[in-house]
Motif scaffolding. Sequence first.
Motif, mmCIF file in Angstrom:
data_model
loop_
_atom_site.group_PDB
_atom_site.id
_atom_site.type_symbol
_atom_site.label_atom_id
_atom_site.label_comp_id
_atom_site.label_asym_id
_atom_site.label_seq_id
_atom_site.Cartn_x
_atom_site.Cartn_y
_atom_site.Cartn_z
ATOM 1 N N ALA A 142 0.834 -1.207 0.000
ATOM 2 C CA ALA A 142 0.000 0.000 0.000
ATOM 3 C C ALA A 142 0.866 1.254 0.000
ATOM 4 O O ALA A 142 0.643 2.173 -0.793
ATOM 5 C CB ALA A 142 -0.923 -0.005 1.217
ATOM 6 N N ILE A 143 1.868 1.293 0.865
ATOM 7 C CA ILE A 143 2.738 2.469 0.943
ATOM 8 C C ILE A 143 3.537 2.619 -0.348
ATOM 9 O O ILE A 143 3.725 3.731 -0.842
ATOM 10 C CB ILE A 143 3.651 2.399 2.179
ATOM 11 C CG1 ILE A 143 2.820 2.491 3.462
ATOM 12 C CG2 ILE A 143 4.695 3.513 2.147
ATOM 13 C CD1 ILE A 143 3.597 2.261 4.744
ATOM 14 N N SER A 144 3.972 1.514 -0.923
ATOM 15 C CA SER A 144 4.732 1.574 -2.180
ATOM 16 C C SER A 144 3.893 2.168 -3.303
ATOM 17 O O SER A 144 4.378 2.998 -4.080
ATOM 18 C CB SER A 144 5.220 0.182 -2.574
ATOM 19 O OG SER A 144 6.118 -0.309 -1.614
ATOM 20 N N LEU A 145 2.639 1.770 -3.398
ATOM 21 C CA LEU A 145 1.755 2.327 -4.429
ATOM 22 C C LEU A 145 1.474 3.808 -4.184
ATOM 23 O O LEU A 145 1.447 4.602 -5.119
ATOM 24 C CB LEU A 145 0.446 1.544 -4.484
ATOM 25 C CG LEU A 145 0.529 0.147 -5.099
ATOM 26 C CD1 LEU A 145 -0.799 -0.580 -4.954
ATOM 27 C CD2 LEU A 145 0.941 0.237 -6.556
ATOM 28 N N ILE A 146 1.286 4.170 -2.935
ATOM 29 C CA ILE A 146 1.066 5.574 -2.599
ATOM 30 C C ILE A 146 2.289 6.397 -2.963
ATOM 31 O O ILE A 146 2.180 7.479 -3.552
ATOM 32 C CB ILE A 146 0.715 5.722 -1.099
ATOM 33 C CG1 ILE A 146 -0.698 5.201 -0.837
ATOM 34 C CG2 ILE A 146 0.849 7.162 -0.636
ATOM 35 C CD1 ILE A 146 -1.038 5.086 0.629
ATOM 36 N N CYS A 175 7.663 0.967 9.650
ATOM 37 C CA CYS A 175 7.160 -0.407 9.472
ATOM 38 C C CYS A 175 8.325 -1.396 9.454
ATOM 39 O O CYS A 175 8.250 -2.475 10.054
ATOM 40 C CB CYS A 175 6.346 -0.527 8.186
ATOM 41 S SG CYS A 175 4.687 0.134 8.305
ATOM 42 N N VAL A 176 9.401 -1.025 8.773
ATOM 43 C CA VAL A 176 10.589 -1.887 8.744
ATOM 44 C C VAL A 176 11.192 -1.997 10.143
ATOM 45 O O VAL A 176 11.565 -3.091 10.583
ATOM 46 C CB VAL A 176 11.633 -1.340 7.733
ATOM 47 C CG1 VAL A 176 12.929 -2.118 7.823
ATOM 48 C CG2 VAL A 176 11.076 -1.391 6.328
ATOM 49 N N LEU A 177 11.250 -0.868 10.851
ATOM 50 C CA LEU A 177 11.755 -0.893 12.225
ATOM 51 C C LEU A 177 10.872 -1.775 13.099
ATOM 52 O O LEU A 177 11.375 -2.534 13.944
ATOM 53 C CB LEU A 177 11.834 0.533 12.785
ATOM 54 C CG LEU A 177 12.335 0.665 14.223
ATOM 55 C CD1 LEU A 177 13.731 0.074 14.381
ATOM 56 C CD2 LEU A 177 12.310 2.125 14.652
ATOM 57 N N THR A 178 9.567 -1.690 12.896
ATOM 58 C CA THR A 178 8.638 -2.545 13.646
ATOM 59 C C THR A 178 8.959 -4.020 13.412
ATOM 60 O O THR A 178 9.004 -4.815 14.359
ATOM 61 C CB THR A 178 7.181 -2.261 13.234
ATOM 62 O OG1 THR A 178 6.864 -0.918 13.546
ATOM 63 C CG2 THR A 178 6.212 -3.196 13.935
ATOM 64 N N MET A 179 9.188 -4.370 12.152
ATOM 65 C CA MET A 179 9.502 -5.766 11.837
ATOM 66 C C MET A 179 10.802 -6.196 12.513
ATOM 67 O O MET A 179 10.896 -7.318 13.042
ATOM 68 C CB MET A 179 9.581 -5.958 10.328
ATOM 69 C CG MET A 179 8.243 -5.771 9.642
ATOM 70 S SD MET A 179 8.351 -5.796 7.863
ATOM 71 C CE MET A 179 8.732 -7.510 7.578
ATOM 72 N N PHE A 180 11.789 -5.313 12.534
ATOM 73 C CA PHE A 180 13.048 -5.630 13.207
ATOM 74 C C PHE A 180 12.817 -5.818 14.703
ATOM 75 O O PHE A 180 13.354 -6.759 15.306
ATOM 76 C CB PHE A 180 14.087 -4.541 12.946
ATOM 77 C CG PHE A 180 15.378 -4.782 13.680
ATOM 78 C CD1 PHE A 180 16.241 -5.783 13.271
ATOM 79 C CD2 PHE A 180 15.704 -4.023 14.797
ATOM 80 C CE1 PHE A 180 17.424 -6.017 13.960
ATOM 81 C CE2 PHE A 180 16.881 -4.246 15.482
ATOM 82 C CZ PHE A 180 17.750 -5.248 15.062
ATOM 83 N N LEU A 238 1.679 8.336 10.828
ATOM 84 C CA LEU A 238 2.374 9.021 9.737
ATOM 85 C C LEU A 238 1.694 8.749 8.395
ATOM 86 O O LEU A 238 1.616 9.636 7.541
ATOM 87 C CB LEU A 238 3.839 8.611 9.691
ATOM 88 C CG LEU A 238 4.713 9.242 10.769
ATOM 89 C CD1 LEU A 238 6.082 8.580 10.811
ATOM 90 C CD2 LEU A 238 4.848 10.740 10.536
ATOM 91 N N LEU A 239 1.192 7.542 8.221
ATOM 92 C CA LEU A 239 0.469 7.224 6.995
ATOM 93 C C LEU A 239 -0.825 8.036 6.924
ATOM 94 O O LEU A 239 -1.178 8.569 5.861
ATOM 95 C CB LEU A 239 0.175 5.722 6.917
ATOM 96 C CG LEU A 239 -0.478 5.223 5.634
ATOM 97 C CD1 LEU A 239 0.346 5.601 4.411
ATOM 98 C CD2 LEU A 239 -0.670 3.713 5.707
ATOM 99 N N ILE A 240 -1.510 8.155 8.040
ATOM 100 C CA ILE A 240 -2.722 8.984 8.098
ATOM 101 C C ILE A 240 -2.381 10.435 7.765
ATOM 102 O O ILE A 240 -3.091 11.092 6.985
ATOM 103 C CB ILE A 240 -3.388 8.876 9.493
ATOM 104 C CG1 ILE A 240 -3.993 7.490 9.679
ATOM 105 C CG2 ILE A 240 -4.439 9.967 9.692
ATOM 106 C CD1 ILE A 240 -4.416 7.185 11.110
ATOM 107 N N LEU A 241 -1.284 10.943 8.316
ATOM 108 C CA LEU A 241 -0.847 12.311 8.040
ATOM 109 C C LEU A 241 -0.544 12.503 6.557
ATOM 110 O O LEU A 241 -0.941 13.500 5.949
ATOM 111 C CB LEU A 241 0.385 12.645 8.888
ATOM 112 C CG LEU A 241 0.945 14.054 8.755
ATOM 113 C CD1 LEU A 241 -0.067 15.085 9.245
ATOM 114 C CD2 LEU A 241 2.242 14.164 9.531
ATOM 115 N N SER A 242 0.116 11.532 5.974
ATOM 116 C CA SER A 242 0.435 11.595 4.547
ATOM 117 C C SER A 242 -0.835 11.670 3.704
ATOM 118 O O SER A 242 -0.932 12.473 2.771
ATOM 119 C CB SER A 242 1.255 10.361 4.167
ATOM 120 O OG SER A 242 1.537 10.342 2.794
#
Length: 131
Positions: A15-19, A77-82, A102-106
């Motif tokens: 989703a973020i990549s498409l956005i 999100c990557v940090l969350t996965m780590f 941050l996604l909501i803000l974007s």
Amino acid sequence: MEQLTLTTPALLFSAISLIMLAYTNRFLAYAAVIRNLHDKYLQKNDERLIKQIKNIKQRLYLTRSMQIAGISSLLLCVLTMFLIYIQQNAIAVWIFGLALLLLILSLAFLIIEIQISVKALEHHIYDIENN
């Protein structure tokens, strides 16, 4: 509270990549318009061009903010996965929540930018209808 797994933040990647692709396309379109307006302004110092340039500048800065918030969301999100990987689930939940904010803000910046874009196009439509 449900356990946060690696797949939860990973779901946002597509989703973020498409956005981000859409934001980049907007940015490139603005760059082309700005170059075009610059050339026109150098040929003819028209006040209407100044208004268009100010409008596109505002939209360009909003697009930059959209991109920064979206990229930051992806990074978190990557940090969350780590953090999940190293079994720091309590911190991971908070970081993932921040990524969502941050996604909501974007997306909120996108709504504002679209409203400004529509108003700019309405001016052009008004000029056409009144000629």
